[in-house]
Design a protein around this motif. Structure first.
Motif, PDB file in Angstrom:
ATOM      1  N   GLY A  70       0.621  -1.268  -0.358  1.00  0.00           N
ATOM      2  CA  GLY A  70       0.190   0.055   0.027  1.00  0.00           C
ATOM      3  C   GLY A  70       0.659   1.469   0.400  1.00  0.00           C
ATOM      4  N   MET A  71       1.812   1.632   1.074  1.00  0.00           N
ATOM      5  CA  MET A  71       2.515   2.708   1.031  1.00  0.00           C
ATOM      6  C   MET A  71       3.130   2.922  -0.280  1.00  0.00           C
ATOM      7  N   GLU A  72       4.220   1.597  -0.792  1.00  0.00           N
ATOM      8  CA  GLU A  72       5.070   1.435  -2.370  1.00  0.00           C
ATOM      9  C   GLU A  72       4.042   2.183  -3.256  1.00  0.00           C
ATOM     10  N   ILE A  73       2.793   1.608  -3.491  1.00  0.00           N
ATOM     11  CA  ILE A  73       2.332   2.185  -4.394  1.00  0.00           C
ATOM     12  C   ILE A  73       1.718   3.374  -4.667  1.00  0.00           C
ATOM     13  N   ALA A  74       1.720   3.552  -3.564  1.00  0.00           N
ATOM     14  CA  ALA A  74       0.978   5.336  -2.950  1.00  0.00           C
ATOM     15  C   ALA A  74       2.212   6.305  -3.198  1.00  0.00           C
ATOM     16  N   VAL A  75       3.828   6.003  -3.054  1.00  0.00           N
ATOM     17  CA  VAL A  75       4.777   6.729  -3.568  1.00  0.00           C
ATOM     18  C   VAL A  75       4.839   6.636  -4.666  1.00  0.00           C
ATOM     19  N   ILE A  76       4.749   5.704  -5.593  1.00  0.00           N
ATOM     20  CA  ILE A  76       4.981   5.507  -6.866  1.00  0.00           C
ATOM     21  C   ILE A  76       4.073   6.136  -7.117  1.00  0.00           C
ATOM     22  N   LEU A  77       2.453   6.057  -7.010  1.00  0.00           N
ATOM     23  CA  LEU A  77       1.575   7.405  -7.991  1.00  0.00           C
ATOM     24  C   LEU A  77       2.106   8.674  -8.228  1.00  0.00           C
ATOM     25  N   LEU A  78       2.436   9.103  -6.090  1.00  0.00           N
ATOM     26  CA  LEU A  78       3.079  10.562  -6.016  1.00  0.00           C
ATOM     27  C   LEU A  78       4.111  10.954  -6.631  1.00  0.00           C
ATOM     28  N   VAL A  79       4.668  10.109  -7.079  1.00  0.00           N
ATOM     29  CA  VAL A  79       6.221  10.904  -8.061  1.00  0.00           C
ATOM     30  C   VAL A  79       5.701  10.332  -9.581  1.00  0.00           C
ATOM     31  N   ALA A  80       4.926   9.466  -9.546  1.00  0.00           N
ATOM     32  CA  ALA A  80       4.268   9.541 -11.235  1.00  0.00           C
ATOM     33  C   ALA A  80       3.607  11.293 -10.983  1.00  0.00           C
ATOM     34  N   LEU A  81       2.711  11.287 -10.180  1.00  0.00           N
ATOM     35  CA  LEU A  81       1.972  12.651  -9.949  1.00  0.00           C
ATOM     36  C   LEU A  81       2.840  13.998 -10.888  1.00  0.00           C
ATOM     37  N   LEU A  82       3.898  14.086  -9.724  1.00  0.00           N
ATOM     38  CA  LEU A  82       5.045  15.214 -10.204  1.00  0.00           C
ATOM     39  C   LEU A  82       5.606  15.035 -11.377  1.00  0.00           C
ATOM     40  N   VAL A  83       5.839  13.382 -11.817  1.00  0.00           N
ATOM     41  CA  VAL A  83       6.388  14.207 -12.895  1.00  0.00           C
ATOM     42  C   VAL A  83       6.024  14.419 -13.899  1.00  0.00           C
ATOM     43  N   PHE A  84       4.955  13.731 -14.060  1.00  0.00           N
ATOM     44  CA  PHE A  84       4.105  13.900 -15.225  1.00  0.00           C
ATOM     45  C   PHE A  84       2.978  14.956 -15.033  1.00  0.00           C
ATOM     46  N   GLY A  85       2.393  14.628 -14.041  1.00  0.00           N
ATOM     47  CA  GLY A  85       0.869  16.263 -13.984  1.00  0.00           C
ATOM     48  C   GLY A  85       1.631  16.990 -13.836  1.00  0.00           C
ATOM     49  N   LEU A  86       2.723  17.477 -13.171  1.00  0.00           N
ATOM     50  CA  LEU A  86       3.380  19.282 -12.675  1.00  0.00           C
ATOM     51  C   LEU A  86       3.047  19.952 -13.798  1.00  0.00           C
ATOM     52  N   PRO A  87       4.155  19.007 -14.832  1.00  0.00           N
ATOM     53  CA  PRO A  87       4.421  19.873 -15.778  1.00  0.00           C
ATOM     54  C   PRO A  87       3.637  20.153 -16.984  1.00  0.00           C
ATOM     55  N   ILE A  88       2.280  19.251 -17.264  1.00  0.00           N
ATOM     56  CA  ILE A  88       0.462  19.429 -17.851  1.00  0.00           C
ATOM     57  C   ILE A  88       0.501  20.793 -17.790  1.00  0.00           C
ATOM     58  N   VAL A  89      -0.037  20.549 -15.605  1.00  0.00           N
ATOM     59  CA  VAL A  89      -0.556  22.157 -15.261  1.00  0.00           C
ATOM     60  C   VAL A  89      -0.093  22.777 -15.620  1.00  0.00           C
ATOM     61  N   LEU A  90       1.697  23.363 -15.224  1.00  0.00           N
ATOM     62  CA  LEU A  90       2.055  24.095 -15.584  1.00  0.00           C
ATOM     63  C   LEU A  90       2.023  24.730 -16.786  1.00  0.00           C
ATOM     64  N   ILE A  91       1.845  24.066 -18.033  1.00  0.00           N
ATOM     65  CA  ILE A  91       1.894  24.025 -18.839  1.00  0.00           C
ATOM     66  C   ILE A  91       0.784  25.188 -19.799  1.00  0.00           C
ATOM     67  N   GLY A  92      -0.430  24.038 -19.370  1.00  0.00           N
ATOM     68  CA  GLY A  92      -1.717  24.355 -19.356  1.00  0.00           C
ATOM     69  C   GLY A  92      -1.888  25.646 -18.544  1.00  0.00           C
ATOM     70  N   GLY A  93      -1.558  25.934 -17.210  1.00  0.00           N
ATOM     71  CA  GLY A  93      -2.097  27.623 -16.940  1.00  0.00           C
ATOM     72  C   GLY A  93      -0.858  28.312 -17.717  1.00  0.00           C
ATOM     73  N   GLY A  94       0.161  27.875 -17.815  1.00  0.00           N
ATOM     74  CA  GLY A  94       1.124  29.688 -18.443  1.00  0.00           C
ATOM     75  C   GLY A  94       0.003  29.334 -19.649  1.00  0.00           C
ATOM     76  N   LEU A  95       0.021  28.804 -20.986  1.00  0.00           N
ATOM     77  CA  LEU A  95      -0.627  28.902 -22.206  1.00  0.00           C
ATOM     78  C   LEU A  95      -2.866  29.824 -21.794  1.00  0.00           C
ATOM     79  N   VAL A  96      -2.847  29.287 -20.750  1.00  0.00           N
ATOM     80  CA  VAL A  96      -4.393  29.945 -20.439  1.00  0.00           C
ATOM     81  C   VAL A  96      -4.173  31.646 -20.298  1.00  0.00           C
ATOM     82  N   LEU A  97      -2.559  32.089 -19.159  1.00  0.00           N
ATOM     83  CA  LEU A  97      -2.047  32.902 -18.960  1.00  0.00           C
ATOM     84  C   LEU A  97      -1.484  33.576 -20.575  1.00  0.00           C
ATOM     85  N   TYR A  98      -1.416  33.203 -21.517  1.00  0.00           N
ATOM     86  CA  TYR A  98      -0.743  34.158 -22.563  1.00  0.00           C
ATOM     87  C   TYR A  98      -2.306  34.085 -23.399  1.00  0.00           C
TER      88      TYR A  98
END
Length: 73
Positions: free
Chosen positions: A11-39
């Protein structure tokens, strides 16, 4: 003792793996999307400037009406 399913993360290992995947893939997508909206919002000055110009014309017209009423009195 040998586990039945092999080295499957718990359970805990899965949670850490999902958190790392979210940071690696999700954060850049959110930042790029937010930048495009502001632009896009900063580039869309057309309707706002048209509205301001319309309000200026209306104020000018109302001032002329007030001046005419003052001249009559």
């Amino acid at each position: 003792m040998v586990p039945l399913f092999g080295p499957v993360p718990g359970g805990m290992e899965i949670a850490v793996i999902l958190l790392v995947a979210l940071l690696v893939f999700g954060l850049p997508i959110v930042l790029i999307g937010g930048g495009l909206v502001l632009y896009r919002e900063t580039q869309s000055d057309g309707p706002a400037s048209e509205e301001v110009e319309s309000l200026r014309r209306e104020v000018r017209h109302l001032r002329e009406e007030i001046d005419e009423l003052d001249d009559r009195q």
